[in-house]
Motif scaffolding. Structure first.
Motif, PDB file in Angstrom:
ATOM      1  N   GLY A 138      58.157  -8.621   2.300  1.00 34.74           N
ATOM      2  CA  GLY A 138      56.719  -8.388   2.162  1.00 34.74           C
ATOM      3  C   GLY A 138      56.355  -6.925   1.996  1.00 34.74           C
ATOM      4  O   GLY A 138      55.741  -6.533   0.977  1.00 34.74           O
ATOM      5  N   PRO A 139      56.693  -6.048   2.957  1.00 39.19           N
ATOM      6  CA  PRO A 139      56.353  -4.628   2.797  1.00 39.19           C
ATOM      7  C   PRO A 139      57.079  -3.966   1.643  1.00 39.19           C
ATOM      8  O   PRO A 139      56.545  -3.045   1.018  1.00 39.19           O
ATOM      9  N   LEU A 140      58.305  -4.427   1.345  1.00 36.06           N
ATOM     10  CA  LEU A 140      59.044  -3.836   0.224  1.00 36.06           C
ATOM     11  C   LEU A 140      58.344  -4.146  -1.096  1.00 36.06           C
ATOM     12  O   LEU A 140      58.140  -3.249  -1.935  1.00 36.06           O
ATOM     13  N   TYR A 148      54.069   2.025  -7.835  1.00 36.33           N
ATOM     14  CA  TYR A 148      54.469   2.161  -9.233  1.00 36.33           C
ATOM     15  C   TYR A 148      53.683   1.278 -10.208  1.00 36.33           C
ATOM     16  O   TYR A 148      53.965   1.310 -11.414  1.00 36.33           O
ATOM     17  N   ALA A 149      52.726   0.501  -9.724  1.00 33.70           N
ATOM     18  CA  ALA A 149      51.927  -0.341 -10.613  1.00 33.70           C
ATOM     19  C   ALA A 149      50.446  -0.071 -10.381  1.00 33.70           C
ATOM     20  O   ALA A 149      50.068   0.676  -9.467  1.00 33.70           O
ATOM     21  N   ALA A 237      56.441   3.005  -1.524  1.00 27.29           N
ATOM     22  CA  ALA A 237      57.682   2.238  -1.651  1.00 27.29           C
ATOM     23  C   ALA A 237      58.663   2.631  -0.548  1.00 27.29           C
ATOM     24  O   ALA A 237      59.363   1.777   0.014  1.00 27.29           O
ATOM     25  N   VAL A 238      58.711   3.924  -0.218  1.00 27.34           N
ATOM     26  CA  VAL A 238      59.581   4.377   0.870  1.00 27.34           C
ATOM     27  C   VAL A 238      59.094   3.819   2.201  1.00 27.34           C
ATOM     28  O   VAL A 238      59.902   3.344   3.024  1.00 27.34           O
ATOM     29  N   VAL A 242      61.346   1.358   4.647  1.00 28.13           N
ATOM     30  CA  VAL A 242      61.702   1.653   6.042  1.00 28.13           C
ATOM     31  C   VAL A 242      61.383   0.459   6.930  1.00 28.13           C
ATOM     32  O   VAL A 242      62.201   0.049   7.776  1.00 28.13           O
ATOM     33  N   VAL A 243      60.206  -0.134   6.740  1.00 26.17           N
ATOM     34  CA  VAL A 243      59.836  -1.312   7.530  1.00 26.17           C
ATOM     35  C   VAL A 243      60.754  -2.478   7.189  1.00 26.17           C
ATOM     36  O   VAL A 243      61.220  -3.214   8.071  1.00 26.17           O
ATOM     37  N   ALA A 244      61.033  -2.664   5.887  1.00 26.83           N
ATOM     38  CA  ALA A 244      61.895  -3.769   5.470  1.00 26.83           C
ATOM     39  C   ALA A 244      63.280  -3.662   6.086  1.00 26.83           C
ATOM     40  O   ALA A 244      63.892  -4.677   6.450  1.00 26.83           O
ATOM     41  N   LEU A 245      63.799  -2.437   6.232  1.00 27.77           N
ATOM     42  CA  LEU A 245      65.133  -2.250   6.799  1.00 27.77           C
ATOM     43  C   LEU A 245      65.238  -2.831   8.212  1.00 27.77           C
ATOM     44  O   LEU A 245      66.285  -3.373   8.585  1.00 27.77           O
TER      45      LEU A 245
END
Length: 385
Positions: A138-140, A148-149, A237-238, A242-245
């Motif tokens: 989700g966050p990624l 980027y969009a 995106a970063v 970080v959250v996705a990790l």
């Protein structure tokens, strides 16, 4: 596999707004406290469903409950797409919590039941990866699209709506696995319970679950603000990565339980949570992105180990006729960890700043997880796989 994909789509929707809170702050002008409250509303929705209708899919069938969950997920996305004020954000998060509450138990059971004969182990892996992996996606997804969009506050939710529509079509084609179905009116609220013989196991398990979910709560609610304000990282995106990790590491931690052993996973998970909290404290103190990433990975893996170990230990210690009620109680404690500490951090941001609030949170959580680990060293939890 298709059931797992539907599971992942729904769970991704619950974390989709994470890297976008800064944009909403700019748009509506609210404080960090409001960010944490908006985030915590989700947990209240999950807890409400777990208590009132957590066993609904056993009665009316898996597919009707999961379709209702997808409907709530779609309604949540519509709220964020329509957001012209704070009320829309609160409504979106509440609906998201309702969708997650319906999916948490029903989708896990459905994936297991759809597995072919002899495929229970693989189905468990699919359900675990779909749940935590979906939360990480989700966050990624939102971070990449926002960075980027075009239309950063709209495109992520439009994409998710499309994924929900595809998921509904897929779900409609999958078979129902509950044979003895009854009308919705026969569903009765679950009453969480804690038999006396379960309490020695439940207390350290619940503390570990509370701390692990609290760590996730802080990562998903205020870490983007910390990255932007303290580390000058404005790439969404970063922030999303970080959250996705943390969620991806939790998936790895849960999958590692089969190799580590259920009996050792809870104390090892507590150690991982403590290490993750220490790394997060270092990140706040020295303003280092590398330590934030390390905290996400180590703390996430600890959360995965601890939570699956907690579930196994509590289930093994519970009488068969009370097992569902006890597990519901564990989930209620875990989701309280997502909400209450996060709101506490938001309250402290004003008087002592984001770093100070984070350090207070870390000290409190470290005391709790150390107490749980100490208890486990004296009386190890025994669980069967």
């Amino acid at each position: 596999m298709l059931g797992g994909a539907v599971f992942a789509v729904c769970m991704a929707g619950t974390t989709l707004p994470t890297p976008l809170y800064g944009l909403y702050q700019e748009k509506f002008g609210f404080s960090e406290l409001v960010v944490t409250v908006v985030y915590a509303v989700y947990a209240f929705g999950v807890i409400g469903v777990l208590l009132l209708a957590g066993n609904a899919s056993d009665t009316v069938g898996r597919r009707p409950v999961l379709l209702a969950g997808l409907a709530f997920s779609a309604a949540s996305a519509v709220c964020f797409l329509s957001a012209t004020g704070m009320g829309w954000l609160y409504a979106g998060r509440l609906l998201s919590g309702l969708s997650a509450g319906l999916f948490t138990g029903a989708a896990t059971a459905y994936v297991m039941e759809l597995a072919p004969s002899g495929g229970a182990t693989r189905a468990t892996l699919v359900a675990t990866a779909a749940n935590m992996g979906g939360l990480g996606c989700g966050p990624l997804l939102a971070g990449v699209l926002a960075q980027y969009a075009a239309w950063p506050l709209y495109l992520p939710f439009a994409v998710h709506l499309a994924l929900v529509a595809v998921s509904a079509v897929v779900l409609a084609r999958l078979p129902e696995t509950v044979r003895d179905r009854r009308p919705l009116r026969t569903v009765r609220p679950q009453r969480p319970g804690l038999p006396p013989q379960v309490r020695p196991v439940f207390v350290p398990a619940a503390i570990a679950a509370f701390v692990g979910f609290a760590l996730f709560g802080v990562f998903t609610s205020v870490s983007p603000a910390f990255l932007a304000q303290s580390l000058d990282v404005h790439n969404r995106a970063v922030s999303g990565l970080v959250v996705a990790l943390a969620f991806f590491a939790s998936t790895a931690g849960q999958l590692a339980v089969d190799r580590v052993g259920v009996g050792r996973s809870l104390p090892l998970g507590c150690a991982g949570l403590l290490a993750g909290l220490a790394l997060l404290a270092g990140a706040l103190w020295w303003d280092l992105l590398a330590l934030v990433v390390a905290s996400a990975v180590v703390g996430g893996a600890g959360q995965g180990l601890a939570f699956r170990g907690a579930l196994a230990a509590v289930a093994a210690a519970s009488p068969p006729d009370r097992r569902a009620a006890v597990i519901s109680m564990l989930f209620v404690v875990a989701y309280a960890g997502i909400s209450l500490p996060v709101i506490g951090v938001g309250l402290l941001v004003g008087p002592i700043g984001l770093e100070g609030a984070g350090l207070v949170f870390i000290v409190c959580m470290a005391v709790l997880v150390t107490a749980a680990a100490g208890y486990l060293l004296r009386r190890p939890a025994r669980a069967s796989a």
